[in-house]
Each structure stands twice: as structure tokens, then as C-alpha cells.
Design a protein around this motif. Structure first.
Motif, PDB file in Angstrom:
ATOM      1  N   PHE A   1      -2.121   7.240  -8.427  1.00 48.27           N
ATOM      2  CA  PHE A   1      -0.582   6.417  -7.419  1.00 48.27           C
ATOM      3  C   PHE A   1      -0.887   4.894  -7.851  1.00 48.27           C
ATOM      4  O   PHE A   1      -2.295   4.394  -9.092  1.00 48.27           O
ATOM      5  CB  PHE A   1      -0.677   6.312  -6.323  1.00 48.27           C
ATOM      6  CG  PHE A   1      -2.216   5.987  -6.276  1.00 48.27           C
ATOM      7  CD1 PHE A   1      -2.144   4.374  -4.745  1.00 48.27           C
ATOM      8  CD2 PHE A   1      -3.627   6.497  -5.677  1.00 48.27           C
ATOM      9  CE1 PHE A   1      -3.411   3.868  -4.721  1.00 48.27           C
ATOM     10  CE2 PHE A   1      -4.583   6.132  -4.803  1.00 48.27           C
ATOM     11  CZ  PHE A   1      -4.764   4.644  -5.362  1.00 48.27           C
TER      12      PHE A   1
ATOM     13  N   ARG B   1       1.341  -1.568   0.298  1.00 50.10           N
ATOM     14  CA  ARG B   1       0.057   0.163   0.259  1.00 50.10           C
ATOM     15  C   ARG B   1       0.706   0.797  -0.321  1.00 50.10           C
ATOM     16  O   ARG B   1       1.867   1.413   0.486  1.00 50.10           O
ATOM     17  CB  ARG B   1      -0.905  -0.255   1.192  1.00 50.10           C
ATOM     18  CG  ARG B   1      -1.644  -0.787   1.066  1.00 50.10           C
ATOM     19  CD  ARG B   1      -2.590  -1.303   2.471  1.00 50.10           C
ATOM     20  NE  ARG B   1      -2.621  -2.194   2.535  1.00 50.10           N
ATOM     21  CZ  ARG B   1      -4.647  -2.459   3.010  1.00 50.10           C
ATOM     22  NH1 ARG B   1      -4.910  -1.751   4.493  1.00 50.10           N
ATOM     23  NH2 ARG B   1      -5.319  -3.983   3.530  1.00 50.10           N
ATOM     24  N   PRO B   2       0.534   2.306  -0.676  1.00 49.88           N
ATOM     25  CA  PRO B   2       1.277   3.285  -0.994  1.00 49.88           C
ATOM     26  C   PRO B   2       1.694   3.993   0.381  1.00 49.88           C
ATOM     27  O   PRO B   2       0.819   3.652   1.784  1.00 49.88           O
ATOM     28  CB  PRO B   2      -0.009   4.614  -1.092  1.00 49.88           C
ATOM     29  CG  PRO B   2      -0.810   4.411  -1.942  1.00 49.88           C
ATOM     30  CD  PRO B   2      -0.691   2.882  -1.152  1.00 49.88           C
TER      31      PRO B   2
END
Length: 93
Positions: free
Chosen positions: A62, A45-46
Motif C-alpha cells: 500500500f 492512514r489507509p
């Protein structure tokens, strides 16, 4: 390539998905958060939460790259007046 679509409410819970997005989810995604619905491991995950920017009114893009799949995701805020009420996620696999 197919696009998955998901609409999220102000609390970050999925309220609607199209069939492509639903096929990527092992369980019913309604009521889950975006990454939980896709079973995205925390390590993929970011680092910063892209949904935070979207809920502040900024369209955000993203990428998520996992061993089994790769997504480019665009988050678009939906406003009612000046307030963001929902976010739509457009996912390209």
C-alpha cells in the motif's frame, strides 16, 4: 532512495527497525505501532487496516502519502509453522 525496515510482533508493536526507518521517527519506535511511530496523521492512514491482511498470512502492499513524505510499504508475514508470528514492513520513500 532508501529502504526502511521494521519488524512487528503479533500485537502490532514494533520490535526492531533499521537505521533508515529510525531516522523517519521523531521518537524511539520500539514498542509503538507502525503509524504511531511515524506520526502518520489518521487522515493519511489507509481506510482498511493493511496489517490485518498481513497477520492473516497475505503479503500486502500500500501507499501512504502525506504532505511531507510518501511511502510505498510492503508487509510480509513471517510464519512459524502455520501461524504468523511477525510482520516485516519494507518501506520505500
Amino acid at each position: 532512495l532508501s529502504k526502511g525496515l521494521a519488524a512487528l510482533d503479533r500485537e502490532g508493536k514494533i520490535i526492531w527497525v533499521n537505521d533508515n526507518f529510525r531516522q523517519w521517527c521523531p521518537y524511539d519506535p520500539i514498542g509503538q505501532t507502525f503509524f504511531d511511530a511515524l506520526l502518520t496523521p489518521p487522515d493519511y492512514r489507509p481506510i482498511s487496516d493493511p496489517f490485518e491482511s498481513a497477520y492473516l498470512g497475505t503479503t500486502t502492499c500500500f501507499r501512504v502519502s502525506e504532505p511531507r513524505r510518501h511511502f510505498t510499504i510492503t508487509l510480509t508475514p513471517i510464519k512459524h509453522g502455520e501461524d504468523v508470528t511477525e510482520v516485516v514492513a519494507i518501506c520505500d520513500d
